[in-house]
Design a protein around this motif. Structure first.
Motif, PDB file in Angstrom:
ATOM      1  N   PHE A   2      -8.771 -16.911  10.603  1.00 26.23           N
ATOM      2  CA  PHE A   2      -7.804 -17.273   9.574  1.00 26.23           C
ATOM      3  C   PHE A   2      -8.402 -17.550   8.202  1.00 26.23           C
ATOM      4  CE2 PHE A   2      -5.567 -18.538  13.515  1.00 26.23           C
ATOM      5  CZ  PHE A   2      -4.513 -17.644  13.398  1.00 26.23           C
ATOM      6  N   ILE A   3      -9.705 -17.642   8.085  1.00 30.39           N
ATOM      7  CA  ILE A   3     -10.326 -17.883   6.776  1.00 30.39           C
ATOM      8  C   ILE A   3     -11.251 -16.738   6.398  1.00 30.39           C
ATOM      9  CG2 ILE A   3     -11.820 -19.420   5.451  1.00 30.39           C
ATOM     10  CD1 ILE A   3     -10.796 -21.709   7.231  1.00 30.39           C
ATOM     11  N   LEU A   4     -12.206 -16.436   7.275  1.00 26.42           N
ATOM     12  CA  LEU A   4     -13.227 -15.442   6.942  1.00 26.42           C
ATOM     13  C   LEU A   4     -12.649 -14.030   6.847  1.00 26.42           C
ATOM     14  CD1 LEU A   4     -16.230 -14.841   6.470  1.00 26.42           C
ATOM     15  CD2 LEU A   4     -16.470 -14.598   8.925  1.00 26.42           C
ATOM     16  N   MET A   5     -11.887 -13.618   7.841  1.00 30.15           N
ATOM     17  CA  MET A   5     -11.376 -12.246   7.844  1.00 30.15           C
ATOM     18  C   MET A   5     -10.435 -11.948   6.670  1.00 30.15           C
ATOM     19  SD  MET A   5      -9.643 -10.035  10.892  1.00 30.15           S
ATOM     20  CE  MET A   5     -10.900 -10.516  12.022  1.00 30.15           C
ATOM     21  N   PRO A   6      -9.458 -12.821   6.342  1.00 22.18           N
ATOM     22  CA  PRO A   6      -8.624 -12.522   5.165  1.00 22.18           C
ATOM     23  C   PRO A   6      -9.416 -12.463   3.856  1.00 22.18           C
ATOM     24  CG  PRO A   6      -7.541 -14.141   6.535  1.00 22.18           C
ATOM     25  CD  PRO A   6      -8.916 -13.960   7.088  1.00 22.18           C
ATOM     26  N   LEU A   7     -10.400 -13.370   3.708  1.00 21.01           N
ATOM     27  CA  LEU A   7     -11.227 -13.315   2.498  1.00 21.01           C
ATOM     28  C   LEU A   7     -12.023 -12.018   2.428  1.00 21.01           C
ATOM     29  CD1 LEU A   7     -12.634 -16.928   2.131  1.00 21.01           C
ATOM     30  CD2 LEU A   7     -11.075 -15.749   0.605  1.00 21.01           C
ATOM     31  N   PHE A   8     -12.568 -11.589   3.566  1.00 18.49           N
ATOM     32  CA  PHE A   8     -13.329 -10.344   3.599  1.00 18.49           C
ATOM     33  C   PHE A   8     -12.434  -9.143   3.274  1.00 18.49           C
ATOM     34  CE2 PHE A   8     -14.792  -6.617   5.980  1.00 18.49           C
ATOM     35  CZ  PHE A   8     -16.032  -6.449   5.391  1.00 18.49           C
ATOM     36  N   ILE A   9     -11.253  -9.100   3.862  1.00 19.39           N
ATOM     37  CA  ILE A   9     -10.338  -7.985   3.609  1.00 19.39           C
ATOM     38  C   ILE A   9      -9.918  -7.964   2.146  1.00 19.39           C
ATOM     39  CG2 ILE A   9      -8.036  -7.087   4.116  1.00 19.39           C
ATOM     40  CD1 ILE A   9      -8.496  -8.056   7.006  1.00 19.39           C
ATOM     41  N   TYR A  10      -9.604  -9.124   1.580  1.00 19.56           N
ATOM     42  CA  TYR A  10      -9.241  -9.180   0.165  1.00 19.56           C
ATOM     43  C   TYR A  10     -10.396  -8.704  -0.705  1.00 19.56           C
ATOM     44  CZ  TYR A  10      -8.389 -11.005  -4.461  1.00 19.56           C
ATOM     45  OH  TYR A  10      -8.257 -11.110  -5.817  1.00 19.56           O
ATOM     46  N   HIS A  11     -11.599  -9.165  -0.408  1.00 17.91           N
ATOM     47  CA  HIS A  11     -12.775  -8.796  -1.203  1.00 17.91           C
ATOM     48  C   HIS A  11     -13.022  -7.283  -1.168  1.00 17.91           C
ATOM     49  CE1 HIS A  11     -16.759  -8.960  -2.947  1.00 17.91           C
ATOM     50  NE2 HIS A  11     -17.262  -8.378  -1.868  1.00 17.91           N
ATOM     51  N   ARG A  12     -12.861  -6.670   0.004  1.00 17.30           N
ATOM     52  CA  ARG A  12     -13.126  -5.237   0.131  1.00 17.30           C
ATOM     53  C   ARG A  12     -12.018  -4.364  -0.454  1.00 17.30           C
ATOM     54  NH1 ARG A  12     -17.947  -3.677   0.502  1.00 17.30           N
ATOM     55  NH2 ARG A  12     -17.285  -1.809   1.557  1.00 17.30           N
ATOM     56  N   TRP A  13     -10.780  -4.865  -0.500  1.00 19.70           N
ATOM     57  CA  TRP A  13      -9.664  -4.040  -0.942  1.00 19.70           C
ATOM     58  C   TRP A  13      -9.239  -4.291  -2.376  1.00 19.70           C
ATOM     59  CZ3 TRP A  13      -6.908   0.004   1.047  1.00 19.70           C
ATOM     60  CH2 TRP A  13      -7.282   0.404   2.321  1.00 19.70           C
ATOM     61  N   LYS A  14      -9.774  -5.300  -3.050  1.00 14.42           N
ATOM     62  CA  LYS A  14      -9.354  -5.510  -4.435  1.00 14.42           C
ATOM     63  C   LYS A  14      -9.868  -4.352  -5.286  1.00 14.42           C
ATOM     64  CE  LYS A  14     -13.153  -8.354  -5.965  1.00 14.42           C
ATOM     65  NZ  LYS A  14     -13.603  -9.606  -6.444  1.00 14.42           N
ATOM     66  N   ASN A  15      -9.101  -4.003  -6.276  1.00 15.65           N
ATOM     67  CA  ASN A  15      -9.391  -2.894  -7.197  1.00 15.65           C
ATOM     68  C   ASN A  15      -9.401  -1.535  -6.504  1.00 15.65           C
ATOM     69  OD1 ASN A  15      -9.716  -4.821  -9.235  1.00 15.65           O
ATOM     70  ND2 ASN A  15     -11.895  -5.014  -8.802  1.00 15.65           N
ATOM     71  N   LYS A  16      -8.740  -1.408  -5.363  1.00 17.09           N
ATOM     72  CA  LYS A  16      -8.635  -0.120  -4.679  1.00 17.09           C
ATOM     73  C   LYS A  16      -7.192   0.368  -4.782  1.00 17.09           C
ATOM     74  CE  LYS A  16     -12.677  -0.320  -2.616  1.00 17.09           C
ATOM     75  NZ  LYS A  16     -13.756   0.303  -2.287  1.00 17.09           N
ATOM     76  N   ASN A  17      -7.037   1.669  -4.819  1.00 15.63           N
ATOM     77  CA  ASN A  17      -5.710   2.264  -4.838  1.00 15.63           C
ATOM     78  C   ASN A  17      -5.356   2.671  -3.409  1.00 15.63           C
ATOM     79  OD1 ASN A  17      -3.331   3.448  -5.495  1.00 15.63           O
ATOM     80  ND2 ASN A  17      -4.221   5.105  -6.722  1.00 15.63           N
ATOM     81  N   VAL A  18      -4.302   2.106  -2.881  1.00 20.24           N
ATOM     82  CA  VAL A  18      -3.912   2.352  -1.494  1.00 20.24           C
ATOM     83  C   VAL A  18      -3.499   3.809  -1.294  1.00 20.24           C
ATOM     84  CG1 VAL A  18      -2.304   1.656   0.321  1.00 20.24           C
ATOM     85  CG2 VAL A  18      -3.233  -0.037  -1.219  1.00 20.24           C
ATOM     86  N   LYS A  19      -2.968   4.439  -2.324  1.00 17.63           N
ATOM     87  CA  LYS A  19      -2.529   5.837  -2.204  1.00 17.63           C
ATOM     88  C   LYS A  19      -3.692   6.780  -1.906  1.00 17.63           C
ATOM     89  CE  LYS A  19       1.774   5.914  -4.515  1.00 17.63           C
ATOM     90  NZ  LYS A  19       2.756   6.830  -4.037  1.00 17.63           N
ATOM     91  N   ASP A  20      -4.899   6.390  -2.278  1.00 17.48           N
ATOM     92  CA  ASP A  20      -6.058   7.233  -1.980  1.00 17.48           C
ATOM     93  C   ASP A  20      -6.331   7.320  -0.486  1.00 17.48           C
ATOM     94  OD1 ASP A  20      -6.429   7.683  -4.660  1.00 17.48           O
ATOM     95  OD2 ASP A  20      -7.972   6.130  -4.887  1.00 17.48           O
ATOM     96  N   TYR A  21      -5.855   6.344   0.277  1.00 21.84           N
ATOM     97  CA  TYR A  21      -6.129   6.295   1.708  1.00 21.84           C
ATOM     98  C   TYR A  21      -4.929   6.692   2.560  1.00 21.84           C
ATOM     99  CZ  TYR A  21     -10.057   3.720  -0.079  1.00 21.84           C
ATOM    100  OH  TYR A  21     -11.175   3.367  -0.778  1.00 21.84           O
ATOM    101  N   MET A  22      -3.843   7.124   1.926  1.00 24.39           N
ATOM    102  CA  MET A  22      -2.644   7.524   2.658  1.00 24.39           C
ATOM    103  C   MET A  22      -2.584   9.040   2.770  1.00 24.39           C
ATOM    104  SD  MET A  22       0.108   4.908   0.951  1.00 24.39           S
ATOM    105  CE  MET A  22       1.484   5.536   1.854  1.00 24.39           C
ATOM    106  N   LEU A  23      -1.985   9.524   3.848  1.00 22.74           N
ATOM    107  CA  LEU A  23      -1.820  10.959   4.029  1.00 22.74           C
ATOM    108  C   LEU A  23      -0.546  11.419   3.319  1.00 22.74           C
ATOM    109  CD1 LEU A  23      -2.800  11.800   7.694  1.00 22.74           C
ATOM    110  CD2 LEU A  23      -3.868  12.593   5.603  1.00 22.74           C
ATOM    111  N   THR A  24      -0.720  11.854   2.087  1.00 23.40           N
ATOM    112  CA  THR A  24       0.384  12.423   1.327  1.00 23.40           C
ATOM    113  C   THR A  24       0.181  13.931   1.267  1.00 23.40           C
ATOM    114  OG1 THR A  24      -0.809  12.139  -0.756  1.00 23.40           O
ATOM    115  CG2 THR A  24       0.629  10.324  -0.070  1.00 23.40           C
ATOM    116  N   GLU A  25       1.175  14.629   0.818  1.00 22.55           N
ATOM    117  CA  GLU A  25       1.060  16.094   0.699  1.00 22.55           C
ATOM    118  C   GLU A  25      -0.092  16.473  -0.224  1.00 22.55           C
ATOM    119  OE1 GLU A  25       2.614  18.580   2.240  1.00 22.55           O
ATOM    120  OE2 GLU A  25       3.649  17.090   3.481  1.00 22.55           O
TER     121      GLU A  25
END
Length: 85
Positions: free
Chosen positions: A44-67
């Protein structure tokens, strides 16, 4: 942020190690308590902080399967096949 994550990771590892030390020395209640606190801290503390740290300043659309991304992958694969021949 990365130093905070490292410190929290070390703290979680220490808590779990202390818990297993208590369990091996015969004090199962204290051992279970320390292992539980370490796992809860990791979850509840370490994993959310790690996920936030790794995903900040990233564009989610780059990792989605779009046409558009599927077309880019096909073009890339076709280019690699033509380069090998």
């Amino acid at each position: 942020m990365k130093y905070l994550i490292r410190i929290l990771f070390i703290a979680v590892v220490i808590l779990v190690a202390v818990g297993y030390y208590y369990k091996n020395s015969g004090d199962h209640t204290n051992g279970d308590k320390w292992v539980g606190i370490g796992i809860l801290g990791a979850t509840f503390i370490l994993m959310p902080l790690f996920i936030y740290h790794r995903w900040k300043n990233k564009n989610v659309k780059d990792y989605m399967l779009t046409e558009e991304n599927i077309k880019k992958m096909r073009d890339f694969n076709n280019k690699e096949k033509s380069d090998k021949n």
